[in-house]
Design an enzyme around this catalytic site. Structure first.
Site, PDB file in Angstrom:
ATOM      1  N   LYS A 139       0.884  -1.152   0.000  1.00 22.61           N
ATOM      2  CA  LYS A 139       0.000   0.000   0.000  1.00 22.61           C
ATOM      3  C   LYS A 139       0.931   1.214   0.000  1.00 22.61           C
ATOM      4  O   LYS A 139       1.567   1.537   0.998  1.00 22.61           O
ATOM      5  CB  LYS A 139      -0.907  -0.024   1.223  1.00 22.61           C
ATOM      6  CG  LYS A 139      -2.084   0.950   1.118  1.00 22.61           C
ATOM      7  CD  LYS A 139      -1.799   2.180   1.909  1.00 22.61           C
ATOM      8  CE  LYS A 139      -2.932   3.183   1.770  1.00 22.61           C
ATOM      9  NZ  LYS A 139      -2.899   4.216   2.825  1.00 22.61           N
ATOM     10  N   GLY A 200      -6.831  11.067   8.933  1.00 20.14           N
ATOM     11  CA  GLY A 200      -7.062  11.313  10.350  1.00 20.14           C
ATOM     12  C   GLY A 200      -7.999  12.453  10.673  1.00 20.14           C
ATOM     13  O   GLY A 200      -8.215  12.757  11.841  1.00 20.14           O
ATOM     14  N   ALA A 227      -8.830   7.153   3.600  1.00 16.68           N
ATOM     15  CA  ALA A 227      -8.644   8.302   4.491  1.00 16.68           C
ATOM     16  C   ALA A 227      -9.864   9.211   4.541  1.00 16.68           C
ATOM     17  O   ALA A 227     -10.573   9.393   3.552  1.00 16.68           O
ATOM     18  CB  ALA A 227      -7.427   9.138   4.100  1.00 16.68           C
ATOM     19  N   GLY A 228     -10.093   9.762   5.746  1.00 18.14           N
ATOM     20  CA  GLY A 228     -11.140  10.753   5.948  1.00 18.14           C
ATOM     21  C   GLY A 228     -12.408  10.245   6.593  1.00 18.14           C
ATOM     22  O   GLY A 228     -13.244  11.035   7.027  1.00 18.14           O
ATOM     23  N   ASN A 249      -8.494   3.771   9.401  1.00 17.83           N
ATOM     24  CA  ASN A 249      -7.767   3.459  10.624  1.00 17.83           C
ATOM     25  C   ASN A 249      -8.248   4.346  11.774  1.00 17.83           C
ATOM     26  O   ASN A 249      -8.852   3.881  12.732  1.00 17.83           O
ATOM     27  CB  ASN A 249      -6.269   3.627  10.392  1.00 17.83           C
ATOM     28  CG  ASN A 249      -5.412   3.204  11.585  1.00 17.83           C
ATOM     29  OD1 ASN A 249      -4.194   3.237  11.512  1.00 17.83           O
ATOM     30  ND2 ASN A 249      -6.008   2.803  12.685  1.00 17.83           N
ATOM     31  N   THR A 250      -8.021   5.658  11.648  1.00 19.20           N
ATOM     32  CA  THR A 250      -8.311   6.575  12.743  1.00 19.20           C
ATOM     33  C   THR A 250      -9.785   6.572  13.139  1.00 19.20           C
ATOM     34  O   THR A 250     -10.114   6.680  14.327  1.00 19.20           O
ATOM     35  CB  THR A 250      -7.892   8.007  12.363  1.00 19.20           C
ATOM     36  OG1 THR A 250      -6.552   7.994  11.880  1.00 19.20           O
ATOM     37  CG2 THR A 250      -7.980   8.936  13.561  1.00 19.20           C
TER      38      THR A 250
END
Length: 298
Positions: A139, A200, A227-228, A249-250
């Protein structure tokens, strides 16, 4: 973020392939893989570079309070692909490592070049992930701006070309720029992974129009929002826009209850995919009665 993919040809990969490539149905009488249990009713698998996965949720492994919490959240998410940052985990196992808590028989580990700011750094990180036996999938992340963590698209393109020539399966984190998307496809990218909002940030999908344009352009490989995502509804929106999968993830790790949020994200991705396949109703300016007046007894 290193995703759970193992180098091709290794014994671990062979066992993973036989486990995850099986297309399960509700008629199966014995299902031992938690991800398959969660996603068994999804009839259309996610296919990346010829490999099939039942779950369309890809999760990262950073920012959790402990390795134990990470493991519980991964299980609750139903994910099969798990990302791990090559430069941020103890690869030699000289001390306790995140890799001690991720079962390679259950997950595909996907190495991530997080923290790299040049093409050369990302290329070295990808090579390291392969050399230590994690995977020849990567990735790819090459960050161009420290404040926004937006990708350096030119460096990403350069690294993609090099790694594809070296036999890597490259999943690049990129912008939502249609021009660079086409160049990444020409370079041999196995997926296109545009950000929905800064890494994040938890802002949700901020670029719906561009994602819809990319959906029209990207037809030969998966389009994965990376992301986001901050909550379950963001994941559903991404899938309803036509994304083939969502990587996060976050949004899970920083939730007040990460394990419960992981389960919520699992359901959100499934709901969004099914809604996209079903096709939403046409939007109308005026009301339409749910019970028509025709045939009403007066």
């Amino acid at each position: 973020m290193i995703s759970a993919f193992v180098a091709e040809g290794s014994s671990t990969l062979a066992s993973n392939s036989s486990l995850h490539s099986k297309q399960l149905t509700t008629e199966d009488t014995e299902i031992t893989d938690p991800a398959s249990i969660y996603n068994v009713h999804m009839s259309d698998p996610l296919i990346i570079a010829g490999r099939e996965f039942q779950s369309r949720l890809i999760v990262g492994t950073g920012k959790y309070k402990s390795f134990q919490e990470t493991a519980r959240a991964l299980a609750a998410s139903g994910a099969e692909i798990v990302t791990v940052a090559v430069r941020r985990v103890n690869l030699d196992r000289s001390k306790e490592s995140l890799l001690d808590y991720i079962d390679p028989k259950q997950y595909f580990l996907l190495p991530n070049t997080a923290g790299c700011y040049t093409a050369d750094e990302a290329i070295r990180a990808a090579r390291l992930g392969r050399e230590v036996g994690i995977s020849d999938w990567v990735k790819l992340e090459v960050i161009g701006d420290q404040a926004t963590l937006h990708p350096d698209v030119q460096a990403t393109l350069e690294a993609t070309r090099v790694l594809v020539k070296e036999g890597f399966t490259v999943l690049p984190y990129t912008s939502d720029d249609p021009v660079f998307t086409k160049r990444l496809l020409d370079a041999g990218a196995a997926t296109i992974m545009p950000l929905g909002a800064p890494i994040g940030s938890g802002l949700g999908i901020q670029n719906r129009a561009n994602i819809q344009i990319l959906r029209e352009i990207v037809t030969g490989v998966p389009l994965i929002i990376d992301a986001g995502v901050g909550t379950a509804s963001d994941a559903t929106v991404a899938m309803e826009l036509g994304a083939d999968a969502v990587l996060m993830n976050t949004g899970i790790a920083n939730a007040q209850d990460p394990v419960l949020m992981a389960e919520a994200m699992k359901h959100a991705v499934i709901a969004g995919r099914e809604a996209y396949l079903a096709g939403r109703m046409e939007k109308k300016l005026y009301a339409t009665a749910s019970s028509p007046l025709e045939g009403v007894v007066r």
